[in-house]
Design a protein around this motif. Structure first.
Motif, PDB file in Angstrom:
ATOM      1  N   LEU A   5       0.846  -1.195   0.000  1.00  0.00           N
ATOM      2  CA  LEU A   5       0.000   0.000   0.000  1.00  0.00           C
ATOM      3  C   LEU A   5       0.881   1.244   0.000  1.00  0.00           C
ATOM      4  CD1 LEU A   5      -2.479  -1.060   2.859  1.00  0.00           C
ATOM      5  CD2 LEU A   5      -2.683  -1.514   0.409  1.00  0.00           C
ATOM      6  N   PHE A   6       0.448   2.271  -0.727  1.00  0.00           N
ATOM      7  CA  PHE A   6       1.180   3.539  -0.783  1.00  0.00           C
ATOM      8  C   PHE A   6       0.306   4.642  -0.197  1.00  0.00           C
ATOM      9  CE2 PHE A   6       2.324   1.037  -4.615  1.00  0.00           C
ATOM     10  CZ  PHE A   6       3.638   0.754  -4.279  1.00  0.00           C
ATOM     11  N   PHE A   7       0.947   5.546   0.535  1.00  0.00           N
ATOM     12  CA  PHE A   7       0.190   6.629   1.173  1.00  0.00           C
ATOM     13  C   PHE A   7       0.818   7.994   0.881  1.00  0.00           C
ATOM     14  CE2 PHE A   7      -0.994   2.929   3.630  1.00  0.00           C
ATOM     15  CZ  PHE A   7      -2.355   3.115   3.786  1.00  0.00           C
ATOM     16  N   GLY A   8      -0.029   9.011   0.969  1.00  0.00           N
ATOM     17  CA  GLY A   8       0.426  10.397   0.887  1.00  0.00           C
ATOM     18  C   GLY A   8       1.228  10.676  -0.371  1.00  0.00           C
ATOM     19  N   ALA A   9       2.352  11.373  -0.175  1.00  0.00           N
ATOM     20  CA  ALA A   9       3.176  11.775  -1.312  1.00  0.00           C
ATOM     21  C   ALA A   9       3.720  10.566  -2.074  1.00  0.00           C
ATOM     22  CB  ALA A   9       4.332  12.651  -0.812  1.00  0.00           C
ATOM     23  N   ASP A  12       1.152   9.528  -4.567  1.00  0.00           N
ATOM     24  CA  ASP A  12       1.180  10.465  -5.698  1.00  0.00           C
ATOM     25  C   ASP A  12       2.352  10.137  -6.630  1.00  0.00           C
ATOM     26  OD1 ASP A  12      -0.989  11.698  -4.614  1.00  0.00           O
ATOM     27  OD2 ASP A  12       0.004  13.607  -4.177  1.00  0.00           O
ATOM     28  N   ARG A  17      -2.282   3.489  -5.509  1.00  0.00           N
ATOM     29  CA  ARG A  17      -2.412   3.365  -4.064  1.00  0.00           C
ATOM     30  C   ARG A  17      -2.000   1.983  -3.559  1.00  0.00           C
ATOM     31  NH1 ARG A  17      -4.268   7.819  -2.395  1.00  0.00           N
ATOM     32  NH2 ARG A  17      -4.318   7.015  -0.276  1.00  0.00           N
ATOM     33  N   ALA A  47       5.322  -0.187   7.409  1.00  0.00           N
ATOM     34  CA  ALA A  47       4.529  -0.970   8.359  1.00  0.00           C
ATOM     35  C   ALA A  47       4.213  -2.316   7.719  1.00  0.00           C
ATOM     36  CB  ALA A  47       3.243  -0.248   8.725  1.00  0.00           C
ATOM     37  N   GLN A  52       4.550  -0.754  12.610  1.00  0.00           N
ATOM     38  CA  GLN A  52       5.715  -0.120  11.997  1.00  0.00           C
ATOM     39  C   GLN A  52       6.978  -0.945  12.268  1.00  0.00           C
ATOM     40  OE1 GLN A  52       5.949   4.071  12.805  1.00  0.00           O
ATOM     41  NE2 GLN A  52       7.828   4.332  11.635  1.00  0.00           N
ATOM     42  N   ALA A  67       2.839  -1.395   4.175  1.00  0.00           N
ATOM     43  CA  ALA A  67       2.534  -0.002   3.855  1.00  0.00           C
ATOM     44  C   ALA A  67       3.824   0.775   3.709  1.00  0.00           C
ATOM     45  CB  ALA A  67       1.676   0.613   4.962  1.00  0.00           C
ATOM     46  N   MET A  69       5.140   4.532   3.606  1.00  0.00           N
ATOM     47  CA  MET A  69       4.525   5.778   4.083  1.00  0.00           C
ATOM     48  C   MET A  69       5.555   6.885   4.227  1.00  0.00           C
ATOM     49  SD  MET A  69       2.410   3.941   7.220  1.00  0.00           S
ATOM     50  CE  MET A  69       3.919   3.318   7.969  1.00  0.00           C
ATOM     51  N   PRO A  71       6.780  10.422   6.229  1.00  0.00           N
ATOM     52  CA  PRO A  71       6.618  10.819   7.637  1.00  0.00           C
ATOM     53  C   PRO A  71       5.220  11.357   7.903  1.00  0.00           C
ATOM     54  CG  PRO A  71       8.736  11.543   6.811  1.00  0.00           C
ATOM     55  CD  PRO A  71       7.981  11.004   5.622  1.00  0.00           C
ATOM     56  N   PHE A  72       4.723  11.071   9.076  1.00  0.00           N
ATOM     57  CA  PHE A  72       3.337  11.428   9.416  1.00  0.00           C
ATOM     58  C   PHE A  72       3.196  12.939   9.612  1.00  0.00           C
ATOM     59  CE2 PHE A  72       3.801   7.146  11.752  1.00  0.00           C
ATOM     60  CZ  PHE A  72       3.648   6.446  10.566  1.00  0.00           C
ATOM     61  N   SER A  73       2.025  13.462   9.323  1.00  0.00           N
ATOM     62  CA  SER A  73       1.810  14.913   9.457  1.00  0.00           C
ATOM     63  C   SER A  73       0.409  15.232   9.941  1.00  0.00           C
ATOM     64  CB  SER A  73       2.088  15.623   8.128  1.00  0.00           C
ATOM     65  OG  SER A  73       1.255  15.112   7.098  1.00  0.00           O
TER      66      SER A  73
ATOM     67  N   GLU B  53      -5.525  12.184   4.995  1.00  0.00           N
ATOM     68  CA  GLU B  53      -5.526  10.778   4.621  1.00  0.00           C
ATOM     69  C   GLU B  53      -5.021   9.981   5.819  1.00  0.00           C
ATOM     70  OE1 GLU B  53      -3.035   9.964   1.263  1.00  0.00           O
ATOM     71  OE2 GLU B  53      -3.261   7.804   1.431  1.00  0.00           O
ATOM     72  N   TYR B  55      -4.018   5.790   7.343  1.00  0.00           N
ATOM     73  CA  TYR B  55      -3.895   4.348   7.136  1.00  0.00           C
ATOM     74  C   TYR B  55      -4.946   3.743   8.065  1.00  0.00           C
ATOM     75  CZ  TYR B  55      -1.619  -0.269   6.751  1.00  0.00           C
ATOM     76  OH  TYR B  55      -1.333  -1.599   6.522  1.00  0.00           O
ATOM     77  N   MET B  58      -4.578   1.094  11.321  1.00  0.00           N
ATOM     78  CA  MET B  58      -3.329   1.368  12.036  1.00  0.00           C
ATOM     79  C   MET B  58      -3.399   2.716  12.754  1.00  0.00           C
ATOM     80  SD  MET B  58       0.590   1.459  10.646  1.00  0.00           S
ATOM     81  CE  MET B  58       1.899   2.059  11.721  1.00  0.00           C
ATOM     82  N   LYS B 119       1.665  13.431  16.424  1.00  0.00           N
ATOM     83  CA  LYS B 119       2.268  13.888  15.167  1.00  0.00           C
ATOM     84  C   LYS B 119       3.384  12.955  14.706  1.00  0.00           C
ATOM     85  CE  LYS B 119       1.154  18.780  15.724  1.00  0.00           C
ATOM     86  NZ  LYS B 119       0.788  19.165  14.364  1.00  0.00           N
ATOM     87  N   VAL B 122       1.262   8.561  14.552  1.00  0.00           N
ATOM     88  CA  VAL B 122      -0.034   8.152  14.009  1.00  0.00           C
ATOM     89  C   VAL B 122      -0.048   8.365  12.484  1.00  0.00           C
ATOM     90  CG1 VAL B 122      -2.528   8.491  14.113  1.00  0.00           C
ATOM     91  CG2 VAL B 122      -1.140   8.705  16.190  1.00  0.00           C
ATOM     92  N   ILE B 124      -1.269   9.491   9.776  1.00  0.00           N
ATOM     93  CA  ILE B 124      -2.215  10.440   9.172  1.00  0.00           C
ATOM     94  C   ILE B 124      -1.363  11.471   8.438  1.00  0.00           C
ATOM     95  CG2 ILE B 124      -3.929  12.242   9.612  1.00  0.00           C
ATOM     96  CD1 ILE B 124      -4.823  10.674  12.079  1.00  0.00           C
ATOM     97  N   TRP B 125      -1.845  11.881   7.253  1.00  0.00           N
ATOM     98  CA  TRP B 125      -1.107  12.862   6.452  1.00  0.00           C
ATOM     99  C   TRP B 125      -2.077  13.955   6.031  1.00  0.00           C
ATOM    100  CZ3 TRP B 125      -1.120   7.615   5.911  1.00  0.00           C
ATOM    101  CH2 TRP B 125       0.077   6.955   6.215  1.00  0.00           C
ATOM    102  N   LYS B 126      -1.519  15.167   5.862  1.00  0.00           N
ATOM    103  CA  LYS B 126      -2.374  16.253   5.372  1.00  0.00           C
ATOM    104  C   LYS B 126      -1.774  16.907   4.138  1.00  0.00           C
ATOM    105  CE  LYS B 126      -1.379  19.547   9.191  1.00  0.00           C
ATOM    106  NZ  LYS B 126      -0.960  18.805  10.264  1.00  0.00           N
ATOM    107  N   TRP B 136       1.666  18.142  -0.099  1.00  0.00           N
ATOM    108  CA  TRP B 136       1.676  17.405   1.162  1.00  0.00           C
ATOM    109  C   TRP B 136       2.496  18.168   2.182  1.00  0.00           C
ATOM    110  CZ3 TRP B 136      -1.600  13.587   1.949  1.00  0.00           C
ATOM    111  CH2 TRP B 136      -2.117  12.919   0.835  1.00  0.00           C
ATOM    112  N   PRO B 139       6.363  17.110   8.120  1.00  0.00           N
ATOM    113  CA  PRO B 139       6.110  17.175   9.563  1.00  0.00           C
ATOM    114  C   PRO B 139       6.744  18.398  10.220  1.00  0.00           C
ATOM    115  CG  PRO B 139       6.838  14.998   8.909  1.00  0.00           C
ATOM    116  CD  PRO B 139       7.036  15.889   7.720  1.00  0.00           C
TER     117      PRO B 139
END
Lengths: 75, 141
Positions: A5-9, A12, A17, A47, A52, A67, A69, A71-73, B53, B55, B58, B119, B122, B124-126, B136, B139
């Motif tokens: 699975l691909f997420f975020g940037a 893109d 996905r 993950a 993770q 997954a 991914m 970095p989370f934001s 967005e 996951y 998770m 941050k 978790v 989650i991305w914005k 995007w 962080p």
């Protein structure tokens, strides 16, 4: 097969996905990242089955959900 | 009973969450809250909206683990965490953390710890939608 699975940037960048990696032999996370064409993407978080994993030598098996991914934001 | 940790599209009510927390214990003497909102300006650009967005699965597990860890690390009584995952407009609510303790200091400390770790941990991305396009968010420390 391994479901990636691909997420975020990264989603893109990959313009999709998810993808399925065929085969039944175990492969490391590092090998999987190269196989899907994400070796040049950094930083990259991974993950496996929603946990993770930081060890790129971690062995993946058929049926795993992986997954990739950025970095989370959140927040 | 509504879950104490939630990821949802819908907006939330701070008052309802504080009331729900207060109802869990009459030992609570102090409640700290953190409310994250969507800014209309970021990194020198106007921002029309922010798309989130996650996951799925998770992300909620990670929030639950954070709450459990906060309850172990700090002298607090209860905590609630709600994060929206949808497209929000500038000024809209995004995330709410409510922490109850006997005294204010552990409540403040746990609240700050929770938003900082959220941050980091978790998935989650914005993505900020601006008049010039979308990007995007990287962080923030």
């Amino acid at each position: 097969m391994i479901n990636v699975l691909f997420f975020g940037a990264i989603a893109d960048h990959m313009q999709k996905r998810e993808c399925l990696l065929p085969g039944h032999e175990p492969m490391t996370i590092e090998e999987m990242v190269s196989a899907v064409g994400c070796a040049d993407l950094q930083p990259l978080l991974v993950a496996v089955n929603q946990v993770q994993i930081h060890d790129t030598d971690y062995l993946l098996h058929a049926g795993d959900e992986v997954a990739l991914m950025p970095p989370f934001s959140g927040g | 009973m509504v879950n104490v940790v939630r990821i949802q599209e819908a907006d939330f009510s701070i008052e309802a969450e504080v009331d729900a927390l207060r109802a869990t214990s009459k030992r609570i003497g102090g409640i700290a809250t953190f409310l994250g909102c969507a800014r209309e300006f970021s990194e020198g650009r106007d921002v029309d909206s922010i798309a989130f967005e996650q996951y799925a699965g998770m992300a909620e597990q990670a929030l639950r683990a954070l709450r459990r860890e906060a309850l172990e690390r700090f002298d607090i009584i209860d905590a609630r965490i709600i994060h929206r995952v949808t497209t929000v407009q500038a000024g809209d609510q995004i995330v709410l953390i409510v922490v109850g303790a006997e005294h204010r200091k552990p409540a403040f400390a746990a609240c700050e710890w929770l938003i900082d770790r959220l941050k980091q941990r978790v998935p989650i991305w914005k993505k900020e939608i601006t008049p010039e396009g979308s990007a995007w968010v990287t962080p923030h420390p």
